[in-house]
Enzyme design. Structure first.
Site, PDB file in Angstrom:
ATOM      1  N   TYR A 179       0.809  -1.224   0.000  1.00  0.00           N
ATOM      2  CA  TYR A 179       0.000   0.000   0.000  1.00  0.00           C
ATOM      3  C   TYR A 179       0.843   1.275   0.000  1.00  0.00           C
ATOM      4  O   TYR A 179       0.318   2.352   0.264  1.00  0.00           O
ATOM      5  CB  TYR A 179      -0.907   0.026   1.236  1.00  0.00           C
ATOM      6  CG  TYR A 179      -2.227  -0.698   1.069  1.00  0.00           C
ATOM      7  CD1 TYR A 179      -2.262  -2.031   0.682  1.00  0.00           C
ATOM      8  CD2 TYR A 179      -3.444  -0.065   1.319  1.00  0.00           C
ATOM      9  CE1 TYR A 179      -3.464  -2.700   0.562  1.00  0.00           C
ATOM     10  CE2 TYR A 179      -4.644  -0.728   1.200  1.00  0.00           C
ATOM     11  CZ  TYR A 179      -4.651  -2.047   0.813  1.00  0.00           C
ATOM     12  OH  TYR A 179      -5.845  -2.715   0.694  1.00  0.00           O
ATOM     13  N   LYS A 213       3.748 -15.260   1.056  1.00  0.00           N
ATOM     14  CA  LYS A 213       3.671 -16.020  -0.189  1.00  0.00           C
ATOM     15  C   LYS A 213       5.123 -16.190  -0.638  1.00  0.00           C
ATOM     16  O   LYS A 213       5.524 -15.799  -1.734  1.00  0.00           O
ATOM     17  CB  LYS A 213       2.822 -15.254  -1.223  1.00  0.00           C
ATOM     18  CG  LYS A 213       2.556 -16.020  -2.513  1.00  0.00           C
ATOM     19  CD  LYS A 213       1.757 -17.295  -2.347  1.00  0.00           C
ATOM     20  CE  LYS A 213       1.709 -18.061  -3.664  1.00  0.00           C
ATOM     21  NZ  LYS A 213       1.087 -19.404  -3.521  1.00  0.00           N
ATOM     22  N   ASP A 241      -2.596 -18.371   0.182  1.00  0.00           N
ATOM     23  CA  ASP A 241      -3.632 -19.192  -0.462  1.00  0.00           C
ATOM     24  C   ASP A 241      -4.094 -20.302   0.479  1.00  0.00           C
ATOM     25  O   ASP A 241      -5.287 -20.589   0.609  1.00  0.00           O
ATOM     26  CB  ASP A 241      -3.143 -19.751  -1.816  1.00  0.00           C
ATOM     27  CG  ASP A 241      -1.733 -20.313  -1.790  1.00  0.00           C
ATOM     28  OD1 ASP A 241      -1.061 -20.227  -0.733  1.00  0.00           O
ATOM     29  OD2 ASP A 241      -1.287 -20.855  -2.832  1.00  0.00           O
ATOM     30  N   ASP A 263      -5.827  -7.220   4.133  1.00  0.00           N
ATOM     31  CA  ASP A 263      -7.061  -6.614   3.607  1.00  0.00           C
ATOM     32  C   ASP A 263      -7.981  -7.703   3.063  1.00  0.00           C
ATOM     33  O   ASP A 263      -9.170  -7.756   3.373  1.00  0.00           O
ATOM     34  CB  ASP A 263      -6.710  -5.608   2.508  1.00  0.00           C
ATOM     35  CG  ASP A 263      -7.949  -5.030   1.865  1.00  0.00           C
ATOM     36  OD1 ASP A 263      -8.847  -4.598   2.606  1.00  0.00           O
ATOM     37  OD2 ASP A 263      -8.038  -5.043   0.621  1.00  0.00           O
ATOM     38  N   ASP A 301     -11.760  -9.381   4.683  1.00  0.00           N
ATOM     39  CA  ASP A 301     -13.081  -9.458   4.043  1.00  0.00           C
ATOM     40  C   ASP A 301     -13.581 -10.899   4.098  1.00  0.00           C
ATOM     41  O   ASP A 301     -14.784 -11.148   4.285  1.00  0.00           O
ATOM     42  CB  ASP A 301     -13.050  -8.968   2.584  1.00  0.00           C
ATOM     43  CG  ASP A 301     -13.630  -7.552   2.447  1.00  0.00           C
ATOM     44  OD1 ASP A 301     -13.321  -6.699   3.303  1.00  0.00           O
ATOM     45  OD2 ASP A 301     -14.394  -7.307   1.490  1.00  0.00           O
TER      46      ASP A 301
HETATM   47  C1  IPM Z   1     -10.276  -1.607   4.333  1.00  0.00           C
HETATM   48  C2  IPM Z   1     -10.607  -1.013   2.994  1.00  0.00           C
HETATM   49  C3  IPM Z   1      -9.491  -0.075   2.553  1.00  0.00           C
HETATM   50  C4  IPM Z   1      -8.200  -0.854   2.534  1.00  0.00           C
HETATM   51  C5  IPM Z   1      -9.736   0.602   1.197  1.00  0.00           C
HETATM   52  C6  IPM Z   1     -11.019   1.365   1.198  1.00  0.00           C
HETATM   53  C7  IPM Z   1      -8.571   1.444   0.752  1.00  0.00           C
HETATM   54  O1  IPM Z   1     -10.829  -2.004   2.046  1.00  0.00           O
HETATM   55  O2  IPM Z   1     -10.141  -0.848   5.306  1.00  0.00           O
HETATM   56  O3  IPM Z   1     -10.160  -2.826   4.420  1.00  0.00           O
HETATM   57  O4  IPM Z   1      -7.919  -1.561   1.565  1.00  0.00           O
HETATM   58  O5  IPM Z   1      -7.453  -0.755   3.503  1.00  0.00           O
HETATM   59 MN    MN Z   2     -10.729  -4.012   2.866  1.00  0.00          MN
END
Ligand code: IPM
Ligand code: MN
Length: 347
Positions: free
Chosen positions: A135, A185, A218, A242, A246
């Site tokens: 990032y 990885k 993975d 990240d 999710d």
């Molecule tokens: C998160 C979000 C952010 C990230 C985006 C919106 C830049 O997805 O906080 O997980 O990738 O950090």
């Molecule tokens: Mn995210």
């Protein structure tokens, strides 16, 4: 009376709806706990960008510096401002400038919430490196618009950055089930990820009481679905963390339950608390955003501010509500009804 100064950045879309809800709950918890939360609202958002040409003023970071914590809703309104502009103008600079290097994201099922997995007993704490890695924004494009166009995005891993996030993870593991999963990885990425693995092995020597397992991204993605109970603390780079969080949100029933804290452990600057979800333009202002992720993030903020019992009260109020099935019907339960139910338990 003890007072904490909080910067509120509701941002865009449902960020505004859930921040308002979380703030009501936090105020109630403060009243009950005998301390004050003094909030200052900042309208920094894509709407602010349209008016001023920037996501926050040039001295935005300096303005935030004097606060004890930041409560953020969500940033992004891609129909009007490209995400790459809005995020690099507000959320990402706050994480980086305040060196909030530990992004903490708990993944467990709240009582009454139906997850998609057979397994229900998992309790995973993802710790995502939050200031460097994939990032950093280092890179560029050349020969733009031609058939020979090239894009380069450089991941940057520093010894300081990798070591401190791993140490943070090992410390957290010590307070939990004493298991740490380090994610790389390194079979494919032979520089940065081998570097990460080497530092992991070196740091692990200081934590002989913590059981270390090194996974490839993975493989651990599959494990989070097939055997989530086998995981405790998971430490990963910025992008891997990240993606895994999710996935973590999905197995805990959805993004409406996924909370997060962006922590700078040295406390000389504010840390930031925000739900994992985004601004969800499709349901903005419909009154159906689930505020639980934001309220849970608020509880993490109280914990960070040293208001332990108030944090615990907010968590048990959330759990009392979901146990009754409130806040567990996506798209049906109203934001206000869920918030009202949490407030009723607290009062
Ligand atoms: C998160 C979000 C952010 C990230 C985006 C919106 C830049 O997805 O906080 O997980 O990738 O950090
Ligand atoms: Mn995210």
């Amino acid at each position: 009376m003890k007072s904490h100064k909080i910067a509120l950045i509701p941002g865009d879309g449902i960020g505004k709806n859930v921040t308002e809800a979380a703030w009501q709950v936090l105020q109630a918890a403060a009243k009950k706990g005998g301390f004050a939360l003094e909030g200052t609202n900042f309208p920094w958002s894509c709407a602010y960008y349209r008016e001023t040409g920037a996501m926050m003023p040039p001295d935005g970071i300096e303005t935030l510096r004097s606060f004890d914590a930041i409560l953020l809703g969500a940033v992004g309104w891609p129909a009007e401002v490209p995400d790459s502009v809005s995020l690099h103008g507000l959320l990402l600079p706050i994480r980086k400038q305040f060196m909030q290097y530990a992004n903490i994201r708990p993944h467990r099922l709240l009582p009454g919430v139906q997850g998609p997995l057979r397994s229900e007993g998992f309790d995973i704490l993802c710790i995502r490196e939050n200031t460097e890695g994939e990032y950093t924004g280092a890179g560029g494009r050349v020969h733009s618009g031609t058939g020979n166009e090239v894009a380069v995005e450089t991941s940057i891993f520093t010894r300081v950055g990798v070591e401190r996030i791993l140490r943070y993870g090992f410390e957290q593991a010590r307070t939990r089930r004493k298991k740490l999963a380090s994610v790389t990885k390194s079979n494919a990425q032979k520089h940065s990820m081998v570097f990460w693995d080497e530092i992991t092995s070196a740091v692990a020597k200081d934590y002989p009481d913590v059981e270390l397992t090194q996974y490839h991204i993975d493989a651990i993605a599959a494990r989070m679905v097939m055997e989530p109970d086998s995981l405790d603390v998971v430490v990963a780079s910025n992008l891997f963390g990240d993606i895994l969080t999710d996935l973590g949100a999905a197995i805990q029933g959805g993004l409406g339950y996924a909370a997060s804290a962006n922590i700078n452990p040295d406390r000389s600057v504010p840390s930031m608390f925000e739900p994992v979800h985004g601004s969800a333009p499709d349901i903005a202002n419909l009154g159906i955003a689930n505020p639980i992720a934001a309220i849970w993030s608020g509880a993490m903020m109280l914990e960070h501010l040293g208001e332990r019992s108030a944090a615990a009260e907010v968590m048990s109020a959330i759990e009392a509500v979901t146990t009754r099935g409130i806040g567990t019907n996506p798209g049906q339960d109203r934001t206000e009804a869920i918030t009202g139910a949490v407030l009723a338990v607290l009062s």
